[in-house]
Design a protein around this motif. Structure first.
Motif, PDB file in Angstrom:
ATOM      1  N   VAL A   1      16.719  -0.471  -5.849  1.00 50.67           N
ATOM      2  CA  VAL A   1      15.382  -0.010  -6.246  1.00 50.67           C
ATOM      3  C   VAL A   1      15.408   1.082  -7.310  1.00 50.67           C
ATOM      4  O   VAL A   1      14.373   1.547  -7.767  1.00 50.67           O
ATOM      5  N   ALA A   2      16.590   1.517  -7.698  1.00 46.68           N
ATOM      6  CA  ALA A   2      16.720   2.627  -8.648  1.00 46.68           C
ATOM      7  C   ALA A   2      15.986   2.314  -9.961  1.00 46.68           C
ATOM      8  O   ALA A   2      15.889   1.153 -10.363  1.00 46.68           O
ATOM      9  N   PRO A   3      15.447   3.343 -10.622  1.00 47.20           N
ATOM     10  CA  PRO A   3      14.788   3.124 -11.921  1.00 47.20           C
ATOM     11  C   PRO A   3      15.688   2.399 -12.897  1.00 47.20           C
ATOM     12  O   PRO A   3      16.918   2.573 -12.896  1.00 47.20           O
ATOM     13  N   ALA A   4      15.061   1.570 -13.732  1.00 51.02           N
ATOM     14  CA  ALA A   4      15.828   0.725 -14.650  1.00 51.02           C
ATOM     15  C   ALA A   4      16.548   1.519 -15.727  1.00 51.02           C
ATOM     16  O   ALA A   4      17.513   1.033 -16.314  1.00 51.02           O
ATOM     17  N   ASP A   5      16.088   2.749 -16.047  1.00 49.51           N
ATOM     18  CA  ASP A   5      16.778   3.543 -17.066  1.00 49.51           C
ATOM     19  C   ASP A   5      16.958   4.973 -16.600  1.00 49.51           C
ATOM     20  O   ASP A   5      16.468   5.349 -15.561  1.00 49.51           O
TER      21      ASP A   5
ATOM     22  N   ALA B   1       0.830  -1.210   0.000  1.00 48.99           N
ATOM     23  CA  ALA B   1       0.000   0.000   0.000  1.00 48.99           C
ATOM     24  C   ALA B   1       0.860   1.255   0.000  1.00 48.99           C
ATOM     25  O   ALA B   1       0.417   2.321  -0.436  1.00 48.99           O
ATOM     26  N   VAL B   2       2.108   1.116   0.466  1.00 47.89           N
ATOM     27  CA  VAL B   2       3.009   2.272   0.489  1.00 47.89           C
ATOM     28  C   VAL B   2       3.357   2.739  -0.914  1.00 47.89           C
ATOM     29  O   VAL B   2       3.847   3.860  -1.100  1.00 47.89           O
ATOM     30  N   ALA B   3       3.108   1.905  -1.926  1.00 47.77           N
ATOM     31  CA  ALA B   3       3.436   2.280  -3.308  1.00 47.77           C
ATOM     32  C   ALA B   3       2.748   3.570  -3.733  1.00 47.77           C
ATOM     33  O   ALA B   3       3.285   4.326  -4.548  1.00 47.77           O
ATOM     34  N   GLU B   4       1.573   3.837  -3.171  1.00 50.14           N
ATOM     35  CA  GLU B   4       0.861   5.058  -3.542  1.00 50.14           C
ATOM     36  C   GLU B   4       1.521   6.301  -2.970  1.00 50.14           C
ATOM     37  O   GLU B   4       1.173   7.419  -3.344  1.00 50.14           O
TER      38      GLU B   4
ATOM     39  N   ASN C   1       6.382   1.501 -10.410  1.00 50.43           N
ATOM     40  CA  ASN C   1       5.844   0.294  -9.805  1.00 50.43           C
ATOM     41  C   ASN C   1       5.116  -0.539 -10.863  1.00 50.43           C
ATOM     42  O   ASN C   1       3.905  -0.755 -10.814  1.00 50.43           O
ATOM     43  N   VAL C   2       5.884  -0.992 -11.835  1.00 50.78           N
ATOM     44  CA  VAL C   2       5.376  -1.777 -12.962  1.00 50.78           C
ATOM     45  C   VAL C   2       6.359  -2.916 -13.222  1.00 50.78           C
ATOM     46  O   VAL C   2       7.537  -2.831 -12.854  1.00 50.78           O
ATOM     47  N   PRO C   3       5.897  -4.013 -13.841  1.00 51.75           N
ATOM     48  CA  PRO C   3       6.798  -5.130 -14.125  1.00 51.75           C
ATOM     49  C   PRO C   3       8.046  -4.678 -14.870  1.00 51.75           C
ATOM     50  O   PRO C   3       7.988  -3.832 -15.763  1.00 51.75           O
ATOM     51  N   GLY C   4       9.178  -5.241 -14.470  1.00 53.99           N
ATOM     52  CA  GLY C   4      10.454  -4.882 -15.074  1.00 53.99           C
ATOM     53  C   GLY C   4      11.239  -3.867 -14.273  1.00 53.99           C
ATOM     54  O   GLY C   4      12.413  -3.644 -14.550  1.00 53.99           O
ATOM     55  N   GLU C   5      10.591  -3.252 -13.276  1.00 51.46           N
ATOM     56  CA  GLU C   5      11.269  -2.280 -12.422  1.00 51.46           C
ATOM     57  C   GLU C   5      11.557  -2.902 -11.053  1.00 51.46           C
ATOM     58  O   GLU C   5      10.757  -3.668 -10.507  1.00 51.46           O
ATOM     59  N   ARG C   6      12.703  -2.519 -10.482  1.00 52.43           N
ATOM     60  CA  ARG C   6      13.128  -3.120  -9.223  1.00 52.43           C
ATOM     61  C   ARG C   6      12.210  -2.766  -8.063  1.00 52.43           C
ATOM     62  O   ARG C   6      11.990  -3.590  -7.164  1.00 52.43           O
ATOM     63  N   VAL C   7      11.654  -1.561  -8.066  1.00 55.66           N
ATOM     64  CA  VAL C   7      10.770  -1.210  -6.956  1.00 55.66           C
ATOM     65  C   VAL C   7       9.492  -2.038  -7.013  1.00 55.66           C
ATOM     66  O   VAL C   7       8.898  -2.353  -5.974  1.00 55.66           O
TER      67      VAL C   7
END
Length: 274
Positions: A270-274, A192-195, A205-211
């Motif tokens: 958790v850093a963004p993939a790009d 729930a913290v994702a929001e 917070n989508v597939p393919g991203e570490r977070v």
């Protein structure tokens, strides 16, 4: 990341300004624990609260909490809305607590470079592509070894997250960690913290991203720790954190911090993939 904050004076956009007493208690508690030594050792203990909102209560609270660590701390609340600065004036306590007009350029009345900048619920209204420019401006104003704490929380401060950002050797922002924070008895699923993720991560917070992987592993670990629920949410959360560690997540901090409902993860994980 692409994009930039428009170079005006003061730099930034007026926020909604909503706030509540104790809304930022959790991040302040973390700041005192994590950066207390930095504040105690500072030759000029200046701290900036950027974008405090329509009422200065959380800036006043920040000063009170930091003064317990460094009695001569000088806290400056900055807002780009002149009416908010005027409304805060009765709460000033020179030279320890002041309010001024300013944004991402971080002017400090009386001079000096802040050892800490707290920027909470400020970047939510910006585009993700503007985050790096904002971080760059802010860390550029820090004293050597200073820290930027940038994040967001819900209206009562019971759910939130923040990034610990420093100035790298090349002068660019150097994020060190992501901290997630819950009021433990409110948890149904930790994700729930994702929001309330910081702007730099909230759209990741989508597939393919570490977070996204972290959110999934958090929920799975929480489910596996259900057997600890009869002993309370704290024991269940401690088991959840231990589970994450066994699965390779670089959890920082100590058991004491986890008992408070904090989970700090090294930024590289958790850093963004790009």
């Amino acid at each position: 990341m692409a994009g930039a904050i428009r170079a005006t004076r003061p730099v930034g956009t007026v926020t909604r300004g909503t706030t509540n007493p104790n809304r930022l208690r959790r991040v302040d508690r973390w700041v005192v624990h994590t950066h207390g030594r930095l504040l105690r050792n500072a030759a000029d203990p200046v701290v900036v609260d950027l974008g405090y909102g329509a009422h200065p209560v959380t800036t006043v609270e920040l000063h009170t909490r930091l003064a317990a660590v460094r009695p001569d701390v000088r806290v400056v609340g900055l807002e780009i809305d002149q009416a908010r600065v005027a409304a805060a004036a009765p709460h000033e306590d020179p030279p320890h607590l002041a309010f001024a007009l300013g944004g991402f350029e971080v002017p400090v009345p009386g001079g000096g470079s802040p050892v800490l900048i707290r920027a909470f619920n400020v970047l939510r209204q910006y585009d993700e592509g503007q985050v790096e420019a904002a971080w760059s401006r802010l860390v550029g104003r820090l004293a050597p070894d200073g820290a930027l704490v940038e994040g967001t929380c819900n209206e009562l401060g019971r759910l939130g997250s923040w990034v610990d950002v420093r100035r790298g050797v090349d002068g660019r922002p150097d994020p060190r960690s992501l901290t997630l924070s819950w009021r433990l008895r409110d948890i149904e699923t930790p994700s729930a913290v994702a929001e309330r993720l910081p702007k730099v991560l909230i759209h990741r917070n989508v597939p393919g991203e570490r977070v996204h992987d972290l959110m999934g592993d958090l929920d799975a670990a929480w489910a596996r720790a259900a057997g600890h629920a009869p002993y309370g949410a704290r024991q269940r959360f401690l088991a959840t954190v231990a589970d994450l560690q066994t699965r390779g997540w670089p959890v920082l901090g100590t058991r004491h911090r986890w008992r408070l409902g904090e989970l700090e993860i090294a930024w590289a994980a958790v850093a963004p993939a790009d």
